[in-house]
Write an enzyme that holds these catalytic residues in place. Sequence first.
Site, PDB file in Angstrom:
ATOM      1  N   THR A 104       5.823   0.711   5.053  1.00 25.62           N
ATOM      2  CA  THR A 104       7.364   0.944   5.113  1.00 25.62           C
ATOM      3  C   THR A 104       8.146   0.163   4.123  1.00 25.62           C
ATOM      4  O   THR A 104       7.748  -0.893   3.985  1.00 25.62           O
ATOM      5  CB  THR A 104       7.865   1.257   6.180  1.00 25.62           C
ATOM      6  N   ASP A 105       9.473   0.689   3.833  1.00 22.68           N
ATOM      7  CA  ASP A 105      10.204  -0.072   3.134  1.00 22.68           C
ATOM      8  C   ASP A 105      11.175  -0.690   4.237  1.00 22.68           C
ATOM      9  O   ASP A 105      10.861  -0.348   5.415  1.00 22.68           O
ATOM     10  CB  ASP A 105      10.988   0.440   1.911  1.00 22.68           C
ATOM     11  N   MET A 106      12.334  -1.263   3.855  1.00 24.98           N
ATOM     12  CA  MET A 106      13.285  -1.794   4.805  1.00 24.98           C
ATOM     13  C   MET A 106      13.849  -1.005   5.694  1.00 24.98           C
ATOM     14  O   MET A 106      14.494  -1.150   6.829  1.00 24.98           O
ATOM     15  CB  MET A 106      14.287  -2.561   3.991  1.00 24.98           C
TER      16      MET A 106
END
Length: 128
Positions: free
Chosen positions: A13-15
């Site tokens: 995932t990203d942030m």
Amino acid sequence: MHKLNIRVYYEDTDMAGIVYYANYLKFIERGRSEWVADLGIDQLALKEEEGLVFVVRRVEADYLAPAKMGDDLVVETETMSSTGVRWVLNQRVMRDSEVLFQAVVTVVMMSDTGHPARMPANIRQLVH
């Protein structure tokens, strides 16, 4: 149709906790690799014994909805068409019955020297 179960981890995932777009390509690569193995094709032996490898030639991708950390996904892979030199696949990443990502992937065979090659007859029969 081949199905591969995948769980989304933090590293995917990203942030914002949403699957980073490039990771869908990794998910469908795993789906293709597992399907090829389930068909009985040993890619390492194919390379070592015949000097042949599968190469992705083209990907047409649609991102339809986000997957999130902790989601359980299914990568579905099926043949759309195949010839002696080309294998076109439809791949989807699903969460339950919802399609999150869809791609049409064109795979070709190449020699280990980087030249186009025909798929061996036994492989053409398996992927048809």
